[in-house]
Write a protein that holds these residues in place. Structure first.
Motif, PDB file in Angstrom:
ATOM      1  N   GLY A 186      -9.042 -14.024  39.119  1.00 39.44           N
ATOM      2  CA  GLY A 186     -10.229 -13.265  38.717  1.00 39.44           C
ATOM      3  C   GLY A 186     -11.452 -13.003  38.525  1.00 39.44           C
ATOM      4  N   THR A 187     -12.216 -12.997  37.455  1.00 38.92           N
ATOM      5  CA  THR A 187     -13.182 -13.208  37.488  1.00 38.92           C
ATOM      6  C   THR A 187     -13.198 -15.137  36.201  1.00 38.92           C
ATOM      7  N   THR A 188     -12.255 -15.823  36.426  1.00 39.50           N
ATOM      8  CA  THR A 188     -11.721 -16.710  35.817  1.00 39.50           C
ATOM      9  C   THR A 188     -11.675 -17.931  36.842  1.00 39.50           C
ATOM     10  N   THR A 189     -12.980 -18.792  36.967  1.00 39.34           N
ATOM     11  CA  THR A 189     -12.989 -20.296  37.267  1.00 39.34           C
ATOM     12  C   THR A 189     -12.349 -21.146  36.775  1.00 39.34           C
ATOM     13  N   ILE A 190     -10.930 -21.614  37.628  1.00 39.16           N
ATOM     14  CA  ILE A 190     -10.593 -23.151  37.145  1.00 39.16           C
ATOM     15  C   ILE A 190     -11.178 -24.240  37.875  1.00 39.16           C
ATOM     16  N   GLU A 191     -11.425 -25.350  37.563  1.00 39.20           N
ATOM     17  CA  GLU A 191     -11.975 -26.401  37.946  1.00 39.20           C
ATOM     18  C   GLU A 191     -10.683 -27.488  38.054  1.00 39.20           C
ATOM     19  N   SER A 192     -11.232 -27.890  39.192  1.00 36.42           N
ATOM     20  CA  SER A 192      -9.484 -29.096  39.563  1.00 36.42           C
ATOM     21  C   SER A 192     -10.499 -30.306  39.254  1.00 36.42           C
ATOM     22  N   ASP A 193      -9.418 -31.096  39.062  1.00 31.47           N
ATOM     23  CA  ASP A 193      -9.980 -32.487  38.971  1.00 31.47           C
ATOM     24  C   ASP A 193      -8.998 -33.400  38.999  1.00 31.47           C
ATOM     25  N   LEU A 194      -8.842 -33.753  40.325  1.00 32.47           N
ATOM     26  CA  LEU A 194      -7.552 -34.923  40.966  1.00 32.47           C
ATOM     27  C   LEU A 194      -8.464 -35.938  41.781  1.00 32.47           C
ATOM     28  N   LYS A 195      -8.248 -37.361  41.232  1.00 34.03           N
ATOM     29  CA  LYS A 195      -9.141 -37.808  41.905  1.00 34.03           C
ATOM     30  C   LYS A 195      -8.483 -38.995  43.057  1.00 34.03           C
ATOM     31  N   THR A 196      -9.011 -39.638  43.882  1.00 36.40           N
ATOM     32  CA  THR A 196      -7.874 -40.434  44.440  1.00 36.40           C
ATOM     33  C   THR A 196      -8.632 -41.866  44.187  1.00 36.40           C
ATOM     34  N   THR A 197      -7.734 -43.096  43.343  1.00 33.02           N
ATOM     35  CA  THR A 197      -7.683 -43.992  43.228  1.00 33.02           C
ATOM     36  C   THR A 197      -7.172 -45.059  43.748  1.00 33.02           C
ATOM     37  N   GLY A 198      -7.693 -46.252  44.231  1.00 30.74           N
ATOM     38  CA  GLY A 198      -6.777 -47.529  45.320  1.00 30.74           C
ATOM     39  C   GLY A 198      -7.436 -48.336  44.945  1.00 30.74           C
ATOM     40  N   ILE A 199      -6.091 -49.078  45.872  1.00 30.79           N
ATOM     41  CA  ILE A 199      -6.407 -51.327  45.743  1.00 30.79           C
ATOM     42  C   ILE A 199      -6.203 -51.637  46.854  1.00 30.79           C
ATOM     43  N   GLY A 200      -7.205 -51.800  47.955  1.00 33.60           N
ATOM     44  CA  GLY A 200      -6.982 -52.661  49.605  1.00 33.60           C
ATOM     45  C   GLY A 200      -7.283 -54.116  48.844  1.00 33.60           C
TER      46      GLY A 200
END
Length: 214
Positions: A186-200
């Motif tokens: 609708g008129t509402t924006t839901i912000e995404s907050d999913l970030k990558t992380t890792g040990i290589g």
């Protein structure tokens, strides 16, 4: 659009390596394993690491005995796994990562060197899939094509004759931007907050590209 971004990243690294007439330049290959996970407000509480491939090409230049910089072009398998009621699901994301690393060299012996490195990483999404407990994969449509991140790590190199070297490096990688687009309801924006992380962890082999450093 994703293909154009990936091609641009490849051209940038190849173009950098082509400037091989300068003293102190080197290039090589590296490959190993990435222990990936996700973080952020939208990350499930029960995630575990996804083990995937990490590797590609690199080119660098030493500006002195102690300092230099390195540009890498890496295929990085990222994502996470989640277990619920005995069923395992997977978030599988493939990226072309382009870290620009500032390197500090520490001598550790007559032919051994320790490198400390850190810098930003410009990451281009290639694919994103969700794998259900039955092994069925579904493409993820709302993934961003670009992720900005950071890398910090250390490596050890054994110097060989002719300016060649081989060794290992280990790094921590953290995405600074969400991998998914925001959702508008609708008129509402839901912000995404999913970030990558890792040990290589990667093994590498390098050769000189230009003249020997002074």
């Amino acid at each position: 659009m994703k293909r154009i971004a990936v091609l641009a990243a490849i051209v940038a690294v190849v173009g950098f390596a082509a400037q091989a007439d300068a003293a102190g330049m080197y290039g090589g290959v590296k490959g190993g394993v990435n222990f990936a996970n996700v973080t952020g407000d939208d990350a499930p509480d029960d995630t575990s690491m996804r083990t995937g491939f990490l590797g590609g090409l690199f080119a660098g230049k030493d500006v002195s005995d102690e300092f230099g910089f390195r540009l890498e072009l890496l295929w990085a398998q990222k994502g996470a796994e989640a277990d619920s009621a005995g069923a395992t699901t997977k978030l599988k994301m493939d990226y072309v990562d382009v870290p620009l690393l500032f390197v500090y060299h520490l001598p550790a012996g007559e032919s051994v060197r320790i490198d400390l490195f850190a810098g930003p990483s410009f990451n281009f999404n290639v694919s994103g899939k969700f794998e259900g407990a039955d092994g069925t994969e579904v493409d993820i449509d709302n993934m961003k094509s670009f992720e900005f991140g950071a890398v910090i790590g250390a490596g050890i190199a054994k110097q060989l004759a002719g300016g060649k070297a081989f060794g290992l490096d280990a790094r921590y990688q953290l995405g600074a931007t969400s991998v998914f687009d925001d959702v508008t309801v609708g008129t509402t924006t839901i912000e995404s907050d999913l970030k990558t992380t890792g040990i290589g962890v990667m093994a590498f082999f390098q050769v000189p590209l230009g003249g020997a450093a002074e």
